[in-house]
Design an enzyme around this catalytic site. Structure first.
Site, PDB file in Angstrom:
ATOM      1  N   HIS A 181      36.684  26.672  33.328  1.00 25.78           N
ATOM      2  CA  HIS A 181      37.888  27.283  32.757  1.00 25.78           C
ATOM      3  C   HIS A 181      37.853  28.808  32.873  1.00 25.78           C
ATOM      4  O   HIS A 181      38.500  29.514  32.086  1.00 25.78           O
ATOM      5  CB  HIS A 181      38.073  26.883  31.283  1.00 25.78           C
ATOM      6  CG  HIS A 181      38.040  25.410  31.057  1.00 25.78           C
ATOM      7  ND1 HIS A 181      39.124  24.590  31.291  1.00 25.78           N
ATOM      8  CD2 HIS A 181      37.033  24.593  30.632  1.00 25.78           C
ATOM      9  CE1 HIS A 181      38.798  23.345  31.004  1.00 25.78           C
ATOM     10  NE2 HIS A 181      37.540  23.313  30.622  1.00 25.78           N
ATOM     11  N   SER A 306      41.885  47.110  54.361  1.00 24.11           N
ATOM     12  CA  SER A 306      43.145  47.714  53.940  1.00 24.11           C
ATOM     13  C   SER A 306      43.568  48.808  54.907  1.00 24.11           C
ATOM     14  O   SER A 306      42.739  49.552  55.422  1.00 24.11           O
ATOM     15  CB  SER A 306      42.991  48.303  52.531  1.00 24.11           C
ATOM     16  OG  SER A 306      44.114  49.088  52.191  1.00 24.11           O
TER      17      SER A 306
END
Length: 473
Positions: A181, A306
């Site tokens: 989770h 990038s």
């Protein structure tokens, strides 16, 4: 503004035949329109050879070995000029399978130029005899899909599983903090978590390898009606079965005009499931990269990163794989749900649908290629993994609690409310090594249990994770 539609050579509309052509090119030998036409030629020729060789047609000649070789060489030598010729014939017939029939009749007429005296020029009426177009099409699709899976897609998928299996064994002992989770949880090892994915993928491949590729050859509505009227004494079901099994396919005895495509739906669902597990692999590895568990090897990735932030190397291989798996699954899901339905004895909805089989496999292949390149460009960062574990001593709350329960059952006192006591210690606060050691020492555990717990660290609390990797074959 120039009209790109008029530029020669033609500009590809889709990315598989444009930007990513080199990656998916091997599939064109099986799942392109040209490959389908070659398969149609193959099926038609084998049917002619079968009928003449089994004395099914009274008065039909028995072919010599040279004549059979000539026929089969038509398939072996099928290339660019044949593709163009077939296209020209189809422009006249407006029917793809009929074009194949006329193409083959031309080749029968040309046989004398190669063989000299031959009966092949007299066999026009045997070409496509007793066949509806779907008899040829269903067998052709079964052949090309079978071969595309076996020769191209499965080897690529197997290579990914082998790559993951090797990485899993290499990292079998590398402790890693789990995150159920998204929260810190019982540690595992990096190798075991990779092994889970490799095992899941391998299981799907085993299912795919067992696919049955079905075929039929029984006429316009699956009744052998014309067959029986023309040649009433032949055992047509047995002949059909023998021919289809001779192509390496499984005979379907009960069909309408079309083979029902159920096997296709089964295969496509299995490949889509493989894709979805591979998608899970991509998202997990992307997350491990973001956590710093993996460093991206710049040379292996060959990536600029990038365009504006020079420090970044984006996990583009995994992101590309995600996107292409999603497109592939969408297509396979559509194929699987659409192909199993045909109105009454026949409609043509499958014709257009099946022409996208290669596109579905192409996007899956592209994703597999990106996953392999992405995984190959990763280096494990053990220091980062260890640092994460060392900052998560709260995960020892689970084994301490269970040890308290076991000690209580064995007769030790002072072990009451173990869950609640560990909850009070660990929930909502950072627990240090010192905190955990003090808690253990104050419990009054039996000496051997206390000693075992005091030796425990997040890095050593991995159970049998390392050994479980050995379940990968």
């Amino acid at each position: 503004m120039e009209n790109f539609a008029l530029i020669e050579p033609p500009i590809a509309l889709g990315p598989l035949d444009g930007r990513y052509r080199n990656t998916v090119a091997p599939l064109t030998n099986y799942l392109s329109e040209a490959a389908l036409n070659r398969a149609r030629v193959y099926v038609e020729i084998e049917w002619l050879i079968f009928l003449t060789g089994h004395n099914v047609l009274p008065g039909a000649p028995k072919l010599s070995l040279e004549e059979i070789d000539y026929l089969r060489n038509i398939v072996d030598n099928f290339g660019a000029t044949d593709i163009s010729e077939l296209k020209e014939i189809e422009n006249e017939t407006k029917h793809d399978v009929k074009a194949v029939e006329y193409y083959l009749k031309r080749r029968l007429d040309q046989a004398q130029n190669v063989l000299g005296e031959t009966v092949l020029g007299n066999l026009h009426e045997i070409v496509h005899i007793f066949c509806t177009s779907e008899d040829i099409n269903n067998l052709s699709y079964a052949v090309v899909v079978r071969d595309a899976v076996a020769q191209v897609w499965l080897p690529k998928a197997r290579n990914l599983v082998a790559q993951l299996s090797e990485l899993a064994h290499d990292q079998a002992d590398q402790a890693m903090l789990s995150r159920t989770h998204g929260q810190t949880a019982t540690p595992s090892t990096l190798g075991k978590e990779i092994a889970v994915l490799a095992y899941r993928l391998g299981r799907q491949l085993n299912r795919i390898e067992k696919t049955e590729f079905l075929g039929k050859l029984n006429g316009a509505t699956g009744t052998y009606g014309a067959h029986l009227v023309a040649i009433p004494d032949a055992d047509w079901p047995s002949l059909s079965q023998s021919f289809i099994e001779g192509l390496g396919l499984t005979w379907n005895p009960l069909t309408t005009q079309i083979e029902a495509h159920d096997w296709m739906a089964e295969l496509f669902s299995d490949v889509a499931r493989f894709n979805r597990i591979a998608h899970n692999l991509a998202t997990d590895f992307w997350t491990y990269i973001s956590l710093g568990y993996f460093k991206q090897n710049l040379a292996a990735q060959g990536s600029t990163g990038s365009s504006t932030m020079p420090h970044k190397v984006n996990p583009i291989r995994f992101e590309n794989a995600e996107a292409n798996m999603e497109i592939s699954c969408a297509l396979f899901d559509s194929l699987a749900s659409t192909l199993v339905t045909s109105r009454m004895q026949r409609d043509l909805t499958d014709s257009t649908t099946q022409r996208n089989i290669g596109v579905a496999f192409g996007h899956s292949m592209l994703a597999l290629d990106n996953l392999q390149r992405g995984v190959a460009g990763l280096d494990v960062d053990p220091q980062r993994l260890e640092a994460d574990l060392d900052n998560s001593w709260e995960v020892l709350g689970e084994p301490i609690q269970q040890a308290m329960r076991a000690a209580s059952i064995a007769g030790a006192t002072g072990m009451g409310n173990p869950y609640e006591r560990l909850k009070e210690l660990t929930r909502g606060r950072r627990v240090t090594e010192s905190d955990m050691r003090s808690f253990i020492s104050e419990l009054g555990m039996p000496a051997e249990v206390e000693e075992r717990l005091l030796k425990l660290t997040p890095s050593t609390y991995t159970g049998l994770a390392a050994k479980l990797v050995d379940f990968l074959r």
